[in-house]
Design a protein around this motif. Structure first.
Motif, short mmCIF file in Angstrom:
data_model
loop_
_atom_site.label_atom_id
_atom_site.label_comp_id
_atom_site.label_asym_id
_atom_site.label_seq_id
_atom_site.Cartn_x
_atom_site.Cartn_y
_atom_site.Cartn_z
N PRO A 121 0.81 -1.23 0.00
CA PRO A 121 0.00 0.00 0.00
C PRO A 121 0.84 1.27 0.00
O PRO A 121 0.33 2.35 -0.29
N ARG A 122 2.12 1.16 0.30
CA ARG A 122 2.96 2.35 0.32
C ARG A 122 3.34 2.82 -1.08
O ARG A 122 3.45 4.02 -1.33
N ARG A 175 -0.75 -1.40 5.71
CA ARG A 175 -1.10 0.02 5.73
C ARG A 175 -1.04 0.58 7.16
O ARG A 175 -0.56 1.70 7.38
#
Length: 432
Positions: A182-183, A220
């Motif tokens: 998610p980064r 996340r």
């Protein structure tokens, strides 16, 4: 059934398992022989078979590359971000897989098996198949399967019996879902549940997909904690500075900012180092290291930085799982890994040097000219890392920027995850 009908997973699951396996074997055998099958394979399977045929995968045995040594396997396990969420995956899947006579498998983005747990008898059968820790289960090595195919198409896939391209896997059902970071949107690997043909259940697809999404949610949460730590370090530093400055983590996510409007995220080159660097969203910046990130100080004000002189972009869409764009000719060259959607967008723009309107791009990507809101939102994200290198009204690359596109040798291998009409036409296949 007529000759134009396409078999689907619901029809397979409603059939007697042996009857479904025979039907699929007939479809596969006809496809391999060049004959027209009674029914067509599911699109995700049929497209994978085309890749296997053009790639020369042996339909009887696959290629079977050598497994990783114990030391390299342990290194990959330690380096994988999936190690952080392995307890969550185990808790959600191992007991279910064991009871259903399945095994849970976690692979990295290269298709290498990192972890494998579950029913002891099925683990023994997997050993005989070469489905063991350290083995390479990418699609171009062992054919259509529940690990390699989700890595290519970037979505959950269940592969039943003779939908596997390689005959030795026909006694298996495999269900895999990709996990992305998610980064930065980077593909991390696949979570898979596999087992004997007779234990196949269509609900496994939804279960595995849910667990993959849960793993991404936990990643996340961990990222937010690391941003908070960087924010605590950066805030007192920024409070003493004049002018514009911001603190970002190594993935470009903003932790703190002063003297300028905040951005959620900036695209950073992989090769970012302390010193002076040109960033598309900010222009030339002074870059200083911080614990867990960087302090960026733009050197000159301006609404939008000009592209560097003699800039060159290299769009590499030659691979099956990773795509990049590289900028050359600035203060420091940089490379950015593209998401599946952005790879589609930039490829389409590269084929239209005079530009495309939002409506044109909506038609190119979705076959729906009304989906302009989605297109504009994605292009806004693209401009975070391309900045003035990408112009609008219409959308196009800057006229002073040379764009080179690296394509796969086989047009059929272009962005195999994509269902965009423009990409399908370039691959020489019909769209969805």
């Amino acid at each position: 059934m007529n000759a134009l009908s396409t078999i689907d997973l619901a029809r397979i699951s409603a059939m007697d398992r042996e009857h479904a396996a025979r039907l699929l074997k007939g479809v596969r055998d006809a496809t391999l022989s060049g004959a027209r099958p009674r029914v067509l394979p599911r699109p995700v399977i049929g497209e994978s078979w085309v890749r296997m045929l053009t790639g020369g995968v042996d339909p009887d045995r696959g290629h079977r590359s050598s497994p990783l040594g114990e030391e390299e396997l342990e290194q990959r396990r330690r380096a994988s971000p999936l190690a952080e969420v392995l307890p969550v995956v185990r808790h959600a899947l191992v007991s279910v897989a064991d009871a259903a006579q399945h095994i849970m498998v976690v692979c990295d983005a290269d298709g290498r098996v990192l972890w494998r747990e579950g029913n002891a008898a099925v683990l023994h059968r997997a050993d005989a198949l070469g489905f063991a820790p350290g083995a390479d289960w990418s699609e171009d090595v062992v054919g259509t399967n529940g690990v390699g195919t989700p890595l290519v198409v970037r979505r959950p896939v269940q592969v039943f019996s003779a939908e596997h391209f390689v005959r030795t896997q026909h006694a298996w059902t495999c269900t895999g879902a990709p996990v992305t970071d998610p980064r930065d949107g980077r593909l991390l690997g696949v979570i898979d549940v596999s087992g004997p043909l007779r234990t196949m259940h269509p609900a496994t697809l939804a279960l595995v997909d849910s667990v993959a999404k849960l793993a991404e949610a936990r990643l996340r949460e961990g990222h937010e904690r690391s941003l908070n730590r960087l924010r605590a370090v950066a805030a007192p530093i920024l409070s003493r500075l004049e002018g514009r400055a911001l603190a970002v983590d190594v993935h470009g996510w903003t932790a703190a900012v002063t003297g300028m409007p905040p951005e959620d995220r900036l695209a950073l080159p992989k090769s970012l180092m302390a010193g002076r660097s040109w960033l598309p969203a900010l222009g030339v910046c002074r870059v200083e290291p911080l614990p867990g990130g960087w302090l960026l100080r733009p050197e000159a004000p301006g609404d939008e930085p000009e592209p560097p002189a003699a800039a060159r972009l290299v769009l590499d869409v030659s691979g099956a799982r990773r795509w990049t764009i590289t900028a050359l000719g600035g203060v420091r060259d940089w490379t950015h890994e593209l998401s599946p959607r952005h790879a589609e967008l930039l490829y389409v723009l590269s084929t239209h040097p005079k530009g495309r309107s939002a409506s044109d791009l909506a038609r190119d990507l979705f076959d729906d000219p009304a989906r302009t809101v989605t297109v504009r939102a994605e292009l806004s994200r693209v401009r975070r890392y391309l900045g003035a290198l990408l112009e609008h009204r219409p959308y196009r690359f800057h006229e002073d920027v040379r764009v080179d596109v690296v394509l796969p040798d086989d047009p059929a291998a272009l962005l195999p995850h994509s269902t965009a009409p423009a990409v399908c036409r370039a691959r020489g296949v019909a769209g969805p």
